[in-house]
Design an enzyme around this catalytic site. Sequence first.
Site, mmCIF file in Angstrom:
data_model
loop_
_atom_site.group_PDB
_atom_site.id
_atom_site.type_symbol
_atom_site.label_atom_id
_atom_site.label_comp_id
_atom_site.label_asym_id
_atom_site.label_seq_id
_atom_site.Cartn_x
_atom_site.Cartn_y
_atom_site.Cartn_z
ATOM 1 C CE LYS A 48 30.464 14.264 54.483
ATOM 2 N NZ LYS A 48 29.721 13.305 53.643
ATOM 3 N NE ARG A 146 30.208 6.372 50.255
ATOM 4 C CZ ARG A 146 30.170 7.659 50.599
ATOM 5 N NH1 ARG A 146 31.005 8.512 50.063
ATOM 6 N NH2 ARG A 146 29.297 8.097 51.481
ATOM 7 C CE1 TYR A 269 63.047 27.321 49.331
ATOM 8 C CE2 TYR A 269 60.642 27.277 49.513
ATOM 9 C CZ TYR A 269 61.907 27.272 50.104
ATOM 10 O OH TYR A 269 62.011 27.216 51.458
HETATM 11 C C1 LIG Z 1 28.394 13.828 53.327
HETATM 12 C C2 LIG Z 1 27.107 13.115 53.405
HETATM 13 C C3 LIG Z 1 25.898 13.816 53.336
HETATM 14 C C4 LIG Z 1 25.821 15.299 53.064
HETATM 15 O O1 LIG Z 1 25.965 15.556 51.700
HETATM 16 P P1 LIG Z 1 25.897 17.060 51.128
HETATM 17 O O2 LIG Z 1 25.808 16.847 49.680
HETATM 18 O O3 LIG Z 1 27.123 17.750 51.564
HETATM 19 O O4 LIG Z 1 24.667 17.670 51.693
HETATM 20 C C5 LIG Z 1 24.726 13.103 53.497
HETATM 21 N N1 LIG Z 1 24.745 11.764 53.733
HETATM 22 C C6 LIG Z 1 25.899 11.062 53.797
HETATM 23 C C7 LIG Z 1 25.841 9.598 54.045
HETATM 24 C C8 LIG Z 1 27.111 11.714 53.632
HETATM 25 O O5 LIG Z 1 28.255 11.005 53.688
#
Ligand SMILES: *Cc1c(COP(=O)(O)O)cnc(C)c1O
Length: 405
Positions: A48, A146, A269
């Site tokens: 992602k 969540r 700046y």
């Molecule tokens: C981002 C995510 C993961 C991965 O988590 P990490 O701690 O980066 O390994 C796993 N499951 C879900 C639902 C996520 O959103």
Amino acid sequence: MNRMSGPDTIAALAGPKCLYVDSSALEHNAREVKKVLGSRVKLLAVVKGDGYGVGGVEAARVFVSAGADYLGVSSVPEGVELRKAGIRAPVLVMNPILKEECVTAIEHDLEVAVASRQGVFDIADASRRVGRVARIHLEIETGLGRTGLPVGTVAGVLEELRSQEGVRLCGVFTHMAEAHRDEASFRQFARFQAALRHVPPGLLRHVANSGTFLRFPDMRLDMVRIGTLLYGQLPFGIRNAALSLKSVWDFRARVLFIHDVGPGDTIGYGGDYSARRPMRIAVVSAGYSDGFGLTAVSRPKDLGDLARYIVKMVLSYLGKGRGEGGAVRFECGVAPVVGRIGMQLTMVDVTGLPVSVGDEASVSIRPTAGARLPRVYLRDGAPYLIRMPWGEMRPVEYEKSIDVE
Ligand SMILES: *Cc1c(COP(=O)(O)O)cnc(C)c1O
């Protein structure tokens, strides 16, 4: 000599700054995780957020070739991008999707998380319209606060699913809030186990993110969903892991210009940096549009914090210390930032360093911020692919044959 894949080609194609991504390191990290999992537990590689910034498509390819069984994305467009790139591995969209996206998800063979009774109706409806089975994973809310079905509603939703012919339940999962804390993790896991009592056998049960995978082997179940570790990082609150991880990215920006300043000259700046001595200033092609210098401005919490802040300011007044803006790293040494970091340009003090125009500096950023940076992918240290800022993928070999004539 492979001149065409050297730094000159990179600059000619990608410009003065790029994110180097070490595909060999991505592959190594995935194999390290696989080694721990053995053959019984599946690996869902999370790609992602554009593969945590390194580029989702290429990360996905590398992970699949290293043995990942599934890919995880957070939205339907991210999944569609993988399919358009020809990636055929199972893809799970881990976050709830909108009703309007259900048809697209099914058409692109994406498995989707369903986190509500309404979600079941929406995906069933889309499945009838497309005329294809929709594959879903039920998400159960166990304490992250969540998304997901409250444990008490799982039985009812499963009942509903039995009457929806076009929907195939493939998995059931939850997501952990605090993998570094025992008690909170055990509590979430116990709630998940309670919900599983209603679930028919044979589904993929998955709970563990990077932290949970490392700390609680019993929670690996049928599949783990790993992001952080694959990108060579340790999860929050965890200092060491029994894995040898390799770091994956390195953001490099070139020096575009060098000039000398004298006492009283201001830099940048706002004119809020004033030189106290003759200095040699290099202008580096990196700025906050790349995610450089985006540290939060905070207010001192207590007197200790205030004291540290004052010490830093005094050191910076005396021309010592790193300065608030951080520093960049050349092969020959570290150069502190002077003046404000701009959108695209940053001034650094290279007094006494043999730095010339065109030299590369390593700049520390979170790659998720620099979405428009070119990505240069390396295998065994040699570039083989560049993702241009507009998304085009250019194999470096291809360039070689063009330039050779
Ligand atoms: C981002 C995510 C993961 C991965 O988590 P990490 O701690 O980066 O390994 C796993 N499951 C879900 C639902 C996520 O959103």
